[in-house]
Write an enzyme that holds these catalytic residues in place. Sequence first.
Site, PDB file in Angstrom:
ATOM      1  N   LYS A  11       1.257  -1.309   0.427  1.00 58.69           N
ATOM      2  CA  LYS A  11      -0.309   0.118   0.193  1.00 58.69           C
ATOM      3  C   LYS A  11       0.758   1.014   0.100  1.00 58.69           C
ATOM      4  O   LYS A  11       2.320   0.758   0.242  1.00 58.69           O
ATOM      5  CB  LYS A  11      -1.262  -0.110   0.632  1.00 58.69           C
ATOM      6  CG  LYS A  11      -2.038  -1.097   1.017  1.00 58.69           C
ATOM      7  CD  LYS A  11      -2.860  -0.803   2.598  1.00 58.69           C
ATOM      8  CE  LYS A  11      -3.594  -2.574   2.587  1.00 58.69           C
ATOM      9  NZ  LYS A  11      -4.355  -2.252   3.649  1.00 58.69           N
ATOM     10  N   TYR A  51     -11.904  -2.310  -3.054  1.00 62.54           N
ATOM     11  CA  TYR A  51     -12.484  -2.625  -1.548  1.00 62.54           C
ATOM     12  C   TYR A  51     -14.382  -2.743  -1.765  1.00 62.54           C
ATOM     13  O   TYR A  51     -14.915  -2.503  -0.842  1.00 62.54           O
ATOM     14  CB  TYR A  51     -11.929  -1.743  -1.205  1.00 62.54           C
ATOM     15  CG  TYR A  51     -10.625  -2.034  -0.901  1.00 62.54           C
ATOM     16  CD1 TYR A  51      -9.995  -3.174  -0.081  1.00 62.54           C
ATOM     17  CD2 TYR A  51      -9.172  -1.127  -0.626  1.00 62.54           C
ATOM     18  CE1 TYR A  51      -8.714  -3.422   0.430  1.00 62.54           C
ATOM     19  CE2 TYR A  51      -8.368  -0.930  -0.675  1.00 62.54           C
ATOM     20  CZ  TYR A  51      -7.853  -2.325   0.121  1.00 62.54           C
ATOM     21  OH  TYR A  51      -6.600  -2.815   1.057  1.00 62.54           O
ATOM     22  N   ARG A 104       2.911  -7.551   9.378  1.00 62.74           N
ATOM     23  CA  ARG A 104       1.976  -5.951   9.956  1.00 62.74           C
ATOM     24  C   ARG A 104       2.394  -6.063  11.184  1.00 62.74           C
ATOM     25  O   ARG A 104       2.449  -4.818  11.958  1.00 62.74           O
ATOM     26  CB  ARG A 104       0.554  -6.142   9.776  1.00 62.74           C
ATOM     27  CG  ARG A 104       0.583  -5.795   8.889  1.00 62.74           C
ATOM     28  CD  ARG A 104      -1.761  -6.289   7.932  1.00 62.74           C
ATOM     29  NE  ARG A 104      -1.742  -6.384   6.863  1.00 62.74           N
ATOM     30  CZ  ARG A 104      -3.448  -6.575   6.492  1.00 62.74           C
ATOM     31  NH1 ARG A 104      -3.835  -7.101   7.506  1.00 62.74           N
ATOM     32  NH2 ARG A 104      -3.774  -6.218   5.304  1.00 62.74           N
ATOM     33  N   ASN A 114      -1.790  -0.286   6.975  1.00 61.07           N
ATOM     34  CA  ASN A 114      -1.351  -1.698   7.159  1.00 61.07           C
ATOM     35  C   ASN A 114      -0.801  -2.195   6.700  1.00 61.07           C
ATOM     36  O   ASN A 114      -0.378  -4.007   6.579  1.00 61.07           O
ATOM     37  CB  ASN A 114      -2.620  -2.666   7.997  1.00 61.07           C
ATOM     38  CG  ASN A 114      -3.221  -2.670   7.576  1.00 61.07           C
ATOM     39  OD1 ASN A 114      -3.220  -2.117   6.220  1.00 61.07           O
ATOM     40  ND2 ASN A 114      -3.995  -3.448   7.663  1.00 61.07           N
ATOM     41  N   HIS A 117      -1.500  -4.791   1.063  1.00 57.57           N
ATOM     42  CA  HIS A 117      -2.441  -6.149   1.011  1.00 57.57           C
ATOM     43  C   HIS A 117      -2.321  -7.568   0.715  1.00 57.57           C
ATOM     44  O   HIS A 117      -2.059  -7.579  -0.207  1.00 57.57           O
ATOM     45  CB  HIS A 117      -3.612  -5.532  -0.161  1.00 57.57           C
ATOM     46  CG  HIS A 117      -5.418  -6.413  -0.569  1.00 57.57           C
ATOM     47  ND1 HIS A 117      -5.906  -6.304   0.766  1.00 57.57           N
ATOM     48  CD2 HIS A 117      -4.842  -7.179  -1.246  1.00 57.57           C
ATOM     49  CE1 HIS A 117      -7.751  -7.537  -0.533  1.00 57.57           C
ATOM     50  NE2 HIS A 117      -5.954  -7.993  -1.614  1.00 57.57           N
ATOM     51  N   GLU A 128      -9.126 -10.808  -7.913  1.00 54.49           N
ATOM     52  CA  GLU A 128      -8.302  -9.781  -7.627  1.00 54.49           C
ATOM     53  C   GLU A 128      -7.133  -9.424  -8.976  1.00 54.49           C
ATOM     54  O   GLU A 128      -6.851  -8.396  -9.554  1.00 54.49           O
ATOM     55  CB  GLU A 128      -7.468  -9.504  -6.473  1.00 54.49           C
ATOM     56  CG  GLU A 128      -8.860  -9.177  -5.168  1.00 54.49           C
ATOM     57  CD  GLU A 128      -7.688  -8.934  -4.467  1.00 54.49           C
ATOM     58  OE1 GLU A 128      -9.479  -8.623  -3.269  1.00 54.49           O
ATOM     59  OE2 GLU A 128      -7.110  -9.513  -3.735  1.00 54.49           O
TER      60      GLU A 128
END
Length: 151
Positions: A11, A51, A104, A114, A117, A128
């Site tokens: 991310k 999402y 994490r 965090n 993904h 995805e």
Amino acid sequence: MTLERTFIAIKPDGVQRGLVGEILLRFERKGFKLVGLKQLIPSRELAEKHYGVHRERPFFSGLVDFITSGPIVAMVWEGEGVILGARKLIGATKPLEAEPGTIRGDLAVDIGRNVIHGSDGIETANFEIGLWFKSSELNDWNPADHCWRVE
Ligand code: UDP
Ligand code: MG
């Protein structure tokens, strides 16, 4: 065990904090195989589709704002049991509940930051991967040391 593929994304916080190498290292060291990788700033449309399952949740718009705020590193990893295996490397959604030793657990504190993904099941992984990658961007290849990893 079956050969699987999963979608992983570092991310914007992971990219901004210079954690790309650290995260790639953990997946490579584990023995999973990288079959696709690119850096991009996701469009709002792409982030909302990705999402979509969380569309009604209170954190949805903030999550989409965050994910579209800068470059992410999108990847597809392949291996035996890689979907669950990657989730184990990543750790729990709330970083303070994630075990030390996980990405994490070692590298994050806040649920909204965090770092990474990972797809949570076979159907999500297929959805995805298709959302983020063209099939021409994914490579079939055999690591030279394959026989030292699996029988
Ligand atoms: N998230 C958040 N607040 C919450 C729950 C989730 O900001 O209360 C964010 C968090 O970044 C998480 C993402 O939304 O990684 C997707 O949530 P999910 O439950 O699917 O967690 P994940 O699959 O990433 O562990
Ligand atoms: Mg999820």
